[in-house]
Write a protein that holds these residues in place. Structure first.
Motif, PDB file in Angstrom:
ATOM      1  N   UNK A  69       0.686  -1.157   0.318  1.00  0.00           N
ATOM      2  CA  UNK A  69      -0.109   0.127   0.025  1.00  0.00           C
ATOM      3  C   UNK A  69       0.705   1.773  -0.074  1.00  0.00           C
ATOM      4  N   UNK A  70       0.862   2.327  -0.781  1.00  0.00           N
ATOM      5  CA  UNK A  70       0.901   3.197  -0.457  1.00  0.00           C
ATOM      6  C   UNK A  70       0.816   3.941   0.995  1.00  0.00           C
ATOM      7  N   UNK A  71       1.776   4.810   1.366  1.00  0.00           N
ATOM      8  CA  UNK A  71       1.600   5.434   3.076  1.00  0.00           C
ATOM      9  C   UNK A  71       0.372   6.132   2.768  1.00  0.00           C
ATOM     10  N   UNK A  72      -0.556   6.694   2.066  1.00  0.00           N
ATOM     11  CA  UNK A  72      -1.304   7.598   2.291  1.00  0.00           C
ATOM     12  C   UNK A  72      -2.590   6.857   2.856  1.00  0.00           C
ATOM     13  N   UNK A  73      -2.542   5.491   1.765  1.00  0.00           N
ATOM     14  CA  UNK A  73      -3.865   4.550   1.997  1.00  0.00           C
ATOM     15  C   UNK A  73      -4.215   4.063   3.248  1.00  0.00           C
ATOM     16  N   UNK A  74      -2.205   3.771   3.234  1.00  0.00           N
ATOM     17  CA  UNK A  74      -2.062   2.717   5.090  1.00  0.00           C
ATOM     18  C   UNK A  74      -2.720   4.004   5.893  1.00  0.00           C
ATOM     19  N   UNK A  75      -2.792   5.309   5.549  1.00  0.00           N
ATOM     20  CA  UNK A  75      -3.096   5.799   6.563  1.00  0.00           C
ATOM     21  C   UNK A  75      -4.851   6.507   6.389  1.00  0.00           C
ATOM     22  N   UNK A  76      -5.431   6.344   4.994  1.00  0.00           N
ATOM     23  CA  UNK A  76      -6.889   5.872   5.270  1.00  0.00           C
ATOM     24  C   UNK A  76      -7.284   5.090   5.866  1.00  0.00           C
ATOM     25  N   UNK A  77      -6.888   3.722   5.740  1.00  0.00           N
ATOM     26  CA  UNK A  77      -7.638   1.959   6.356  1.00  0.00           C
ATOM     27  C   UNK A  77      -7.085   2.403   7.897  1.00  0.00           C
ATOM     28  N   UNK A  78      -6.271   3.027   8.366  1.00  0.00           N
ATOM     29  CA  UNK A  78      -5.813   2.745  10.062  1.00  0.00           C
ATOM     30  C   UNK A  78      -6.974   3.706  10.472  1.00  0.00           C
ATOM     31  N   UNK A  79      -7.557   5.147   9.612  1.00  0.00           N
ATOM     32  CA  UNK A  79      -8.454   5.781  10.098  1.00  0.00           C
ATOM     33  C   UNK A  79      -9.468   5.325   9.873  1.00  0.00           C
ATOM     34  N   UNK A  80     -10.224   4.784   9.231  1.00  0.00           N
ATOM     35  CA  UNK A  80     -11.625   3.981   8.785  1.00  0.00           C
ATOM     36  C   UNK A  80     -11.263   2.905  10.221  1.00  0.00           C
ATOM     37  N   UNK A  81     -10.152   2.433  10.198  1.00  0.00           N
ATOM     38  CA  UNK A  81     -10.905   0.718  11.070  1.00  0.00           C
ATOM     39  C   UNK A  81     -10.843   1.886  12.430  1.00  0.00           C
ATOM     40  N   UNK A  82      -9.917   2.389  13.059  1.00  0.00           N
ATOM     41  CA  UNK A  82     -10.136   2.782  13.619  1.00  0.00           C
ATOM     42  C   UNK A  82     -11.896   3.634  14.071  1.00  0.00           C
ATOM     43  N   UNK A  83     -11.891   4.302  13.260  1.00  0.00           N
ATOM     44  CA  UNK A  83     -13.502   4.651  13.078  1.00  0.00           C
ATOM     45  C   UNK A  83     -14.962   3.106  13.627  1.00  0.00           C
ATOM     46  N   UNK A  84     -14.789   2.800  12.314  1.00  0.00           N
ATOM     47  CA  UNK A  84     -15.204   1.726  13.127  1.00  0.00           C
ATOM     48  C   UNK A  84     -15.168   0.895  14.090  1.00  0.00           C
ATOM     49  N   UNK A  85     -14.782   0.903  14.659  1.00  0.00           N
ATOM     50  CA  UNK A  85     -14.005   0.128  15.315  1.00  0.00           C
ATOM     51  C   UNK A  85     -15.014   1.317  17.185  1.00  0.00           C
TER      52      UNK A  85
END
Length: 348
Positions: A69-85
């Motif tokens: 993943x690009x680092x920006x994509x990883x940041x998006x995924x981390x933010x999304x998972x943190x929000x969903x959880x």
């Protein structure tokens, strides 16, 4: 010392059981549930499913592969998972290895330390929701001479700071992990050889003006519950042989190199030689009993409690368990024994 559970890879025929294991760990008060990825299931999808099926336990990537993943994509995924959880996500990163990076992702496995440092810098910037600008050897954001402009993450994570872990084995990677991360994901960690990992981590923390205080030392250890120590050790031979013998090429296998640093040079040679020759049974048989026993939890509750005390004394703050059994009953029993042993050792 806290406990974690590592579900490993999805798609190995235990998927329904994995959710039951995660839910039992949640009920028992485990701190975190990790999921892995290589070139099969991805960790992000698994973790979103686990988060939806649990209530309190943290979810963590062990690991998201940096070349995937690009680092920006990883940041998006981390933010999304943190929000969903609801603020339960922990971001674990790793460089993978040359065979997967180049063979699966088509990403050259070069300068992994510099690439990791830049990757973390960009993630930190993106997660802070500042406009993303970066000029480095591996990434330039925005790309020059085009329509790109500095933009910022639109998602608001539940927490301002999502814990960031790095999986590291080699001394230089360990030192950098201590410098730039919030925690360390370890494997084949032995309390008797703790200095091999902790000394470089301490050096990295010192570079950042910090100590190991507040830094999460989080190795994954296999656990085999039972009175027969030999049988428990033997149940983990194939797992150890896969990593020591087959994870990487003959010239670059980080787990093999770690085994050598622990004093098992001859065994490391034999395991790798047999594994690469596809003599998997011979490779498993060549793994020293003492190596497995030193890097895992084997035995009854009392013996496991003693080993947990050794891990705590070595500085481990989160001990992640990987049950050696394949049935749901075996894995749940391992979870429960882990809690009983932790309480018996007075570490809960």
């Amino acid at each position: 010392m806290r406990l974690g559970i590592n579900l490993g890879y999805w798609g190995l025929g235990m998927d329904a059981d994995n959710i039951a294991v995660a839910q039992e760990a949640d009920r028992l008060g485990y701190s975190v549930c990790w999921a892995a990825e290589a070139y099969g299931s991805d960790a992000a999808t698994v973790l979103s499913f686990v988060a939806a099926k649990t209530e309190r336990i943290d979810i963590g990537s062990a690991i998201f592969q940096i070349p995937a993943r690009t680092p920006a994509m990883t940041a998006m995924t981390a933010a999304t998972l943190d929000t969903l959880s609801g603020g339960r996500f922990r971001l674990g990163l790793g460089v993978s290895g040359p065979q997967v990076s180049e063979g699966w992702y088509g990403v050259k496995f070069d300068k992994p330390l510099a690439r990791t440092r830049e990757y973390v810098e960009i993630i930190r910037k993106a997660m802070s929701r500042e406009r993303l600008v970066h000029e480095g050897a591996h990434w330039t954001l925005p790309l020059p001479g085009g329509p790109g402009k500095p933009i910022k993450l639109t998602v608001h994570p539940v927490r301002e700071h999502i814990p960031l872990y790095i999986a590291a084995i080699g001394p230089k990677n360990l030192e950098q992990t201590g410098e730039i991360a919030d925690g360390w994901l370890g494997i084949f960690f032995s309390p008797e050889h703790a200095a091999l990992s902790l000394d470089p981590l301490k050096a990295g923390r010192a570079k950042a003006g910090q100590t190991l205080e507040g830094f999460d030392l989080c190795p994954t250890v296999t656990i085999a519950v039972g009175e027969d120590i030999k049988a428990g050790v033997d149940s983990q031979r194939s797992y150890a042989a896969l990593y020591i013998g087959g994870m990487g090429s003959k010239e670059k296998n980080f787990y093999n190199q770690l085994t050598r640093r622990m004093g098992y040079e001859q065994a490391a040679d034999e395991i790798q030689e047999k594994y690469l020759a596809k003599d998997y049974a011979g490779a498993a048989a060549a793994v020293p009993h003492d190596l497995i026993d030193a890097t895992s939890l084997v035995g009854d509750t009392a013996r496991i409690a003693d080993r947990m005390q050794a891990y705590a004394d070595a500085g481990v703050t989160t001990l992640t368990l990987a049950p050696a059994g394949f049935t749901l009953d075996e894995r749940v029993q391992a979870l429960r024994t882990g809690v009983e042993a932790l309480e018996r050792a007075g570490l809960a």
